[in-house]
Design an enzyme around this catalytic site. Sequence first.
Site, PDB file in Angstrom:
ATOM      1  N   GLU A 198      -6.109   5.332  13.454  1.00  0.00           N
ATOM      2  CA  GLU A 198      -7.068   4.445  14.124  1.00  0.00           C
ATOM      3  C   GLU A 198      -7.781   5.061  15.316  1.00  0.00           C
ATOM      4  OE1 GLU A 198      -3.169   3.571  16.251  1.00  0.00           O
ATOM      5  OE2 GLU A 198      -3.787   3.956  14.175  1.00  0.00           O
ATOM      6  N   TYR A 253      -1.265   4.887  10.474  1.00  0.00           N
ATOM      7  CA  TYR A 253      -1.667   3.957  11.536  1.00  0.00           C
ATOM      8  C   TYR A 253      -0.491   3.791  12.492  1.00  0.00           C
ATOM      9  CZ  TYR A 253      -5.760   2.506   8.811  1.00  0.00           C
ATOM     10  OH  TYR A 253      -6.945   2.493   8.128  1.00  0.00           O
ATOM     11  N   HIS A 257      -1.094   2.151  16.174  1.00  0.00           N
ATOM     12  CA  HIS A 257      -1.364   0.982  17.031  1.00  0.00           C
ATOM     13  C   HIS A 257      -0.320   0.880  18.146  1.00  0.00           C
ATOM     14  CE1 HIS A 257      -4.462  -0.367  14.251  1.00  0.00           C
ATOM     15  NE2 HIS A 257      -3.594  -0.298  13.249  1.00  0.00           N
ATOM     16  N   LYS A 291       1.393   2.052   7.272  1.00  0.00           N
ATOM     17  CA  LYS A 291       1.711   1.290   8.481  1.00  0.00           C
ATOM     18  C   LYS A 291       2.576   2.102   9.431  1.00  0.00           C
ATOM     19  CE  LYS A 291       0.552  -2.050   9.543  1.00  0.00           C
ATOM     20  NZ  LYS A 291      -0.691  -2.310  10.329  1.00  0.00           N
ATOM     21  N   ASP A 345      -3.297  -6.320  15.438  1.00  0.00           N
ATOM     22  CA  ASP A 345      -2.664  -4.998  15.426  1.00  0.00           C
ATOM     23  C   ASP A 345      -2.687  -4.351  16.808  1.00  0.00           C
ATOM     24  OD1 ASP A 345      -1.544  -4.405  12.961  1.00  0.00           O
ATOM     25  OD2 ASP A 345      -3.444  -3.845  12.066  1.00  0.00           O
ATOM     26  N   ARG A 363       0.835  -1.190   0.000  1.00  0.00           N
ATOM     27  CA  ARG A 363       0.000   0.000   0.000  1.00  0.00           C
ATOM     28  C   ARG A 363       0.881   1.256   0.000  1.00  0.00           C
ATOM     29  NH1 ARG A 363      -3.747  -1.380   5.104  1.00  0.00           N
ATOM     30  NH2 ARG A 363      -1.771  -2.329   5.749  1.00  0.00           N
TER      31      ARG A 363
END
Length: 372
Positions: A118, A94, A96, A75, A270, A15
């Site tokens: 997120e 993101y 996490h 990510k 995640d 991605r």
Amino acid sequence: MIIGVPKEIKNHEYRVGMTPASVRELVNHKHSVVVETNAGIGIGFTDEDYIAAGATVLASAAEVFAQADMIVKVKEPQAVERAMLREGQVLFTYLHLAPDLPQTEDLIKSKAICIAYETVTDARGGLPLLAPMSEVAGRMSIQAGARALEKSCAGRGMLLGGVPGVAPAKVVVIGGGMVGTNAAQMALGLGADVTVLDRSVDVLRRINAQFNGAVKAIYSTADALEQEVLAADLVIGGVLVPGAAAPKLVTKEHIKRMKPGSAIVDVAIDQGGCVETSKPTTHADPTYIVDDVVHYCVANMPGAVPRTSTFALNNATLPFIIRLANKGYKQALLDDKHLMNGLNVINGQVTNESVAEALGFAFVAPEVALNA
């Protein structure tokens, strides 16, 4: 503002933070975009596509990080990327953080402004930047689970939907949110026997209405969860506590008592996973066995369908990227409490209460940290 888009370096991650169409939107707003060479090549976007959209292509991630005021990724930054962050730089991706102490420590040290997709919220209490990837992961969980049940993957040797005269597999979905609903939809479409467990009666009503009773919607108590997990051929872990580590609902004892060859897909990995025996895996080596139960715990599931995932993610993130660029991060955050909820770390302080609690850091209210 100069917006930087590095190439993703996590295992089998194709991605990209911004498509050429997204770049063009930023350029139309009079901003500059620098993109690492071959950042989008895994999903069919060439350097020429980005140049045509108005971006400048740079030879390395180091150059992108050095030039950009804001880094847009997919990510969480890997260690080598975290080392390139600098004080005052905006990171939008993101994160996490709750199960990831090393990353959190590095982001604190960097003194960058770290906004997590997120934990951005909306007026309905939803998570608009997590939702598109949850949709993808929920649907993919059934594909992954169906494969894990095949004998070649050490599964029970079952076809998810069965055939006439042979019972279908029993699929149990823990959590009736975005992941769970999409998993149930796919499993039902393949002909499986589907049960969803959740602790919200309103969610259970929605599931019942959405699937016209074809999916069993059960209130999740410890007893109900145990019964359903032990009877399952495939368990999907779709539990989410925004920003926090996922609760360990499926225990080691449950795993020991599950059917040999049954499978678990822990989509919550995640955030640390909702299964006690879960540990992160990669697309290169996605499964492992514990007590004859196949575990699929890939931490970036949507990365397996990166083209679909990138477009879905960009549709959600682009308005926020434009806002951050047009107003500057401080004004954009002050003007939008939902975007403010995405602020996890700033100037060396942790501004997400769930992350602070999970990792033992002092919590500083984002409004306070922003004005410090």
